[in-house]
Design an enzyme around this catalytic site. Structure first.
Site, PDB file in Angstrom:
ATOM      1  N   GLN A 263       0.829  -1.197   0.000  1.00  0.00           N
ATOM      2  CA  GLN A 263       0.000   0.000   0.000  1.00  0.00           C
ATOM      3  C   GLN A 263       0.865   1.248   0.000  1.00  0.00           C
ATOM      4  O   GLN A 263       0.653   2.185  -0.766  1.00  0.00           O
ATOM      5  CB  GLN A 263      -0.912  -0.002   1.240  1.00  0.00           C
ATOM      6  CG  GLN A 263      -1.997   1.023   1.164  1.00  0.00           C
ATOM      7  CD  GLN A 263      -2.843   0.806  -0.059  1.00  0.00           C
ATOM      8  OE1 GLN A 263      -3.268  -0.291  -0.355  1.00  0.00           O
ATOM      9  NE2 GLN A 263      -3.055   1.859  -0.829  1.00  0.00           N
ATOM     10  N   HIS A 266       2.459   3.043  -3.132  1.00  0.00           N
ATOM     11  CA  HIS A 266       1.685   3.769  -4.153  1.00  0.00           C
ATOM     12  C   HIS A 266       2.152   5.221  -4.288  1.00  0.00           C
ATOM     13  O   HIS A 266       2.474   5.675  -5.369  1.00  0.00           O
ATOM     14  CB  HIS A 266       0.189   3.748  -3.830  1.00  0.00           C
ATOM     15  CG  HIS A 266      -0.501   2.563  -4.407  1.00  0.00           C
ATOM     16  ND1 HIS A 266      -0.640   2.374  -5.759  1.00  0.00           N
ATOM     17  CD2 HIS A 266      -1.084   1.486  -3.819  1.00  0.00           C
ATOM     18  CE1 HIS A 266      -1.283   1.243  -5.985  1.00  0.00           C
ATOM     19  NE2 HIS A 266      -1.559   0.669  -4.830  1.00  0.00           N
ATOM     20  N   GLU A 331     -10.576   1.540   2.830  1.00  0.00           N
ATOM     21  CA  GLU A 331     -10.699   1.130   1.431  1.00  0.00           C
ATOM     22  C   GLU A 331     -10.388  -0.378   1.321  1.00  0.00           C
ATOM     23  O   GLU A 331     -11.161  -1.136   0.773  1.00  0.00           O
ATOM     24  CB  GLU A 331      -9.711   1.948   0.595  1.00  0.00           C
ATOM     25  CG  GLU A 331      -9.776   1.642  -0.887  1.00  0.00           C
ATOM     26  CD  GLU A 331      -8.622   2.280  -1.654  1.00  0.00           C
ATOM     27  OE1 GLU A 331      -7.659   2.786  -1.030  1.00  0.00           O
ATOM     28  OE2 GLU A 331      -8.663   2.242  -2.902  1.00  0.00           O
ATOM     29  N   HIS A 332      -9.231  -0.772   1.868  1.00  0.00           N
ATOM     30  CA  HIS A 332      -8.841  -2.183   1.891  1.00  0.00           C
ATOM     31  C   HIS A 332      -8.735  -2.625   3.342  1.00  0.00           C
ATOM     32  O   HIS A 332      -7.979  -2.023   4.111  1.00  0.00           O
ATOM     33  CB  HIS A 332      -7.466  -2.377   1.247  1.00  0.00           C
ATOM     34  CG  HIS A 332      -7.348  -1.837  -0.143  1.00  0.00           C
ATOM     35  ND1 HIS A 332      -6.811  -0.584  -0.403  1.00  0.00           N
ATOM     36  CD2 HIS A 332      -7.690  -2.357  -1.348  1.00  0.00           C
ATOM     37  CE1 HIS A 332      -6.822  -0.376  -1.716  1.00  0.00           C
ATOM     38  NE2 HIS A 332      -7.357  -1.427  -2.319  1.00  0.00           N
ATOM     39  N   ASP A 365      -5.970  -6.423  -6.103  1.00  0.00           N
ATOM     40  CA  ASP A 365      -5.628  -5.309  -6.993  1.00  0.00           C
ATOM     41  C   ASP A 365      -5.598  -5.746  -8.449  1.00  0.00           C
ATOM     42  O   ASP A 365      -5.840  -4.944  -9.350  1.00  0.00           O
ATOM     43  CB  ASP A 365      -4.246  -4.748  -6.629  1.00  0.00           C
ATOM     44  CG  ASP A 365      -4.278  -3.916  -5.371  1.00  0.00           C
ATOM     45  OD1 ASP A 365      -5.374  -3.543  -4.934  1.00  0.00           O
ATOM     46  OD2 ASP A 365      -3.196  -3.647  -4.802  1.00  0.00           O
ATOM     47  N   HIS A 424     -52.372  18.681  -9.744  1.00  0.00           N
ATOM     48  CA  HIS A 424     -52.059  17.285  -9.433  1.00  0.00           C
ATOM     49  C   HIS A 424     -53.345  16.553  -9.015  1.00  0.00           C
ATOM     50  O   HIS A 424     -53.619  15.446  -9.473  1.00  0.00           O
ATOM     51  CB  HIS A 424     -51.047  17.197  -8.281  1.00  0.00           C
ATOM     52  CG  HIS A 424     -49.620  17.451  -8.668  1.00  0.00           C
ATOM     53  ND1 HIS A 424     -49.162  18.675  -9.049  1.00  0.00           N
ATOM     54  CD2 HIS A 424     -48.550  16.619  -8.721  1.00  0.00           C
ATOM     55  CE1 HIS A 424     -47.864  18.596  -9.317  1.00  0.00           C
ATOM     56  NE2 HIS A 424     -47.460  17.357  -9.126  1.00  0.00           N
TER      57      HIS A 424
END
Lengths: 443, 443
Positions: A263, A266, A331-332, A365, A424
């Protein structure tokens, strides 16, 4: 290499405040970026191809003279694929197939049902007509992103998929084109930045207008996507990528160290956090990291990211670890533990849950099947991985029998009058077939 | 009353350009609104309850001194319901039940499957923890909006639903509170505007932070929602409401006139368009409108909206009508024709399709069952009615067997190295169990 990574304990005072500040991520929208993007979007909207060519030549240092030069044909994609190694091509194809098969299960069918009086209600599900996929170019080119963004659109049945990818200095990445070919992209244009987003959103003579734009990009791309939202749909605007690893202390510390690195490598803003009830294990993982980081070609990025945004969190027990995982809404989320199914049941918020010691994030991934485009920065509290559902939309179906309409009109009429919406009410009352109330029509 | 409404024919030159300009709607975000909202949001974020009270007293002309005064209890909601007429209460309850029953069909289950090597993949579906529903106050109070925004959240299983509704000058609308009670709202706060949106997005001592904010509002509310998007989820930001009626010429012209009025009466920006292959019928409808408008209490609004944004479109045949309907991608599409099922099949883009002569939009607005929060301004090309799916989110599940992980790692590793992400590759390779490649681990 010595690593200076934050260590927390849930037992200490102010833990939650510290955790909150660790997780905080405000995507600042710089005013100068905002201005630059506004200008680019307006220019492209007004002048179409001419502006796209101008900005592409300027920002990507190219010498394009006609819009036709911006397109890469399916034949050129096929040729690029032939230049990619057999091993890589086989991996791309295997990954594409697995991603396709998983996403097939996300397809939502249309449905309808009939009520006793003959009224039919339903929901019609249709794919989007045309979708644009943004793919970053240059050094950080990610063919896996091509697969992950295109496959769900293909599975949904999107009519036409347009990919844009900038080619700075004319450099074209063969693996990205091979992925596009394999995924079934219809047309590719070598444009990027805010100009590509604007071209897709509003269309030019050469670049077709799409209905939705997906895919990652830098701050200019993200700002342009926010700006054109409404004219077209967009996917989530992603923050930095993050992982939360929960380990009971019984996984090989080297494995956990490398999962955290995967991670952290990145970019400098990426976030990798380890939670464990085993203090000794945390120290073992740290020792592994300090040893293994020497072997890493991206060690400088890893070090900055771990020291700025990484953390070790020592918890009382696994239940407390789950509580924190639900606060983080990662996220993960990697559950490197015994009986991961049992613990996953307690998780309410996470983009993807990687269960067991043999499920590192890296498999997800690339090729496990589920999408790698996931909600970041705690947005898993309210949003979902990119999926087939992002490329389908629904239309409600209402088909009243005359009897059904009459019954519904009697419910609707008082509600409409309660809201002072007389037309209406009258529009509903016209459909009442009961003779006694029919007189109301022309009141 | 003479009505000066645009008439188009698909046969005339420049029809598509004229249609495009008729449909154009750019929601301009006024800079002064932007500044005012930025200030309010920042104040509330910093000072919490104190700022909420200050802005509420200022904008809603109230004299609140403590945050506790801003809350309306379930008991007070129940009391409000008792003050509403029996007829209206019965209609609210009937509508709530029908909306509930329809939305039950939208619930999405979790799923998972096992592969031959023991790897399990799946998708876990969970409701949001807490949702905020914005309800406009004052004159234009719409209890039907309360039902339509709250019911899908209830069906999804959202843990807690917080409603905010401004009460200018302290005026509380009993019908709105009755609807909130019937729909099952947990807590109500009498706040509105950007201050209410900010309070829900960031939380204060008294007002709980939510995960998503839904519901209609004025330009201040819409701007604030856009601003807090990311910190929380939001629903679509709606443009003016619109209807496209396609009629084969065989429906009572008075009915069609009133169906168009029911859209036009919303506000001056509302859009009502009639398409028909029968020119005489268009004239008949116009005559009905000119006669019936005299009876309408909201005739001034209806006239402005029809003259500014309404239109009659004469088409060659029904096939051409369907083509235009797909270009318009209307929020409400009424197919007042024979065999509506046959024609609905040709529709790719519409928020809701009202099929047959007995299905006026008004029935869908209140009680048919499907949601009345629908994509406007052509956004039905890429978005859907508000639904249960907006209050559920998904987490991917990946649980690799050791054998499965090994096989996947061999696919992932070349892809990771192709992207120069070495830690990803090594994290995957650690899980390879083949002895011959195990040596790669510490490379």
């Amino acid at each position: 290499m010595n690593l200076n990574i934050r260590e927390f304990s849930t037992g200490s005072d102010g833990f939650l405040t510290e955790l909150e500040s660790l997780l905080a991520w405000d995507s600042v929208s710089d005013l100068s970026v905002q201005d630059a993007v506004t200008n680019i979007v307006n220019q492209v909207r007004q002048h179409g191809d001419a502006s796209v060519i101008e900005f592409t030549n300027k920002f990507d240092r190219r010498q394009v003279t006609s819009a036709a030069e911006l397109e890469i044909s399916r034949e050129e994609m096929a040729a690029a694929k032939l230049r990619v190694s057999d091993e890589l091509t086989a991996s791309l194809e295997a990954a594409a197939k697995r991603v396709h098969d998983y996403h097939e299960r996300q397809k939502q069918p249309s449905w309808q049902y009939q009520e006793a009086d003959g009224t039919i209600l339903g929901q019609k599900v249709t794919p989007l007509d045309r979708v644009g996929v943004y793919v970053p170019g240059g050094k950080a080119a990610y063919p896996s992103s091509v697969l992950m963004n295109v496959m769900p659109a293909k599975v949904a049945g999107v009519g036409e998929i347009i990919m844009v990818v900038p080619t700075p200095d004319g450099f074209v990445n063969d693996i990205v084109l091979a992925a596009a070919y394999i995924a079934g992209v219809d047309r590719v244009f070598t444009i990027g930045g805010a100009q590509a987003v604007a071209a897709l959103a509003y269309g030019t003579d050469s670049i077709p207008k799409v209905d939705k734009i997906v895919g990652p990009g830098n701050i200019f791309v993200a700002t342009a996507k926010r700006m054109v939202f409404g004219a077209v749909g967009i996917d989530m605007i992603a923050g930095p990528s993050e992982i939360l690893v929960v380990c009971d202390g019984k996984t090989n510390p080297d494995w956990i160290a490398m999962d955290l690195f995967s991670q952290a490598e990145h970019d400098e803003d990426a976030q990798a956090i380890l939670i464990s009830p085993d203090k000794q294990f945390i120290h073992d993982v740290k020792a592994s990291m300090e040893r293994l980081i020497e072997t890493q070609s991206r060690r400088d990025i890893i070090k900055v990211s771990l020291e700025n945004r990484g953390a070790f969190v020592h918890v009382k027990d696994m239940d407390e670890a789950m509580d924190i995982a639900n606060i983080v809404a990662a996220e993960h989320l990697e559950l490197s533990v015994d009986e991961p199914e049992k613990w996953a049941e307690k998780i309410r918020h996470a983009g993807a849950i990687f269960m067991g010691r043999h499920t590192p994030e890296a498999l997800g991934d690339y090729c496990a099947g589920p999408n790698h485009v996931l909600p970041t920065s705690g947005t898993a509290r309210f949003s979902s991985p990119l999926g087939v559902y992002d490329f389908q939309k629904r239309s409600s179906l209402i088909n009243c029998s005359s009897e059904g309409a009459s019954a519904l009109a009697k419910i609707a009429s008082p509600l409409a009058r309660g809201e002072s919406l007389e037309a209406h009410a009258m529009s509903a009352e016209y459909r009442i077939i009961d003779e006694q109330t029919a007189g109301q029509h022309g009141e």
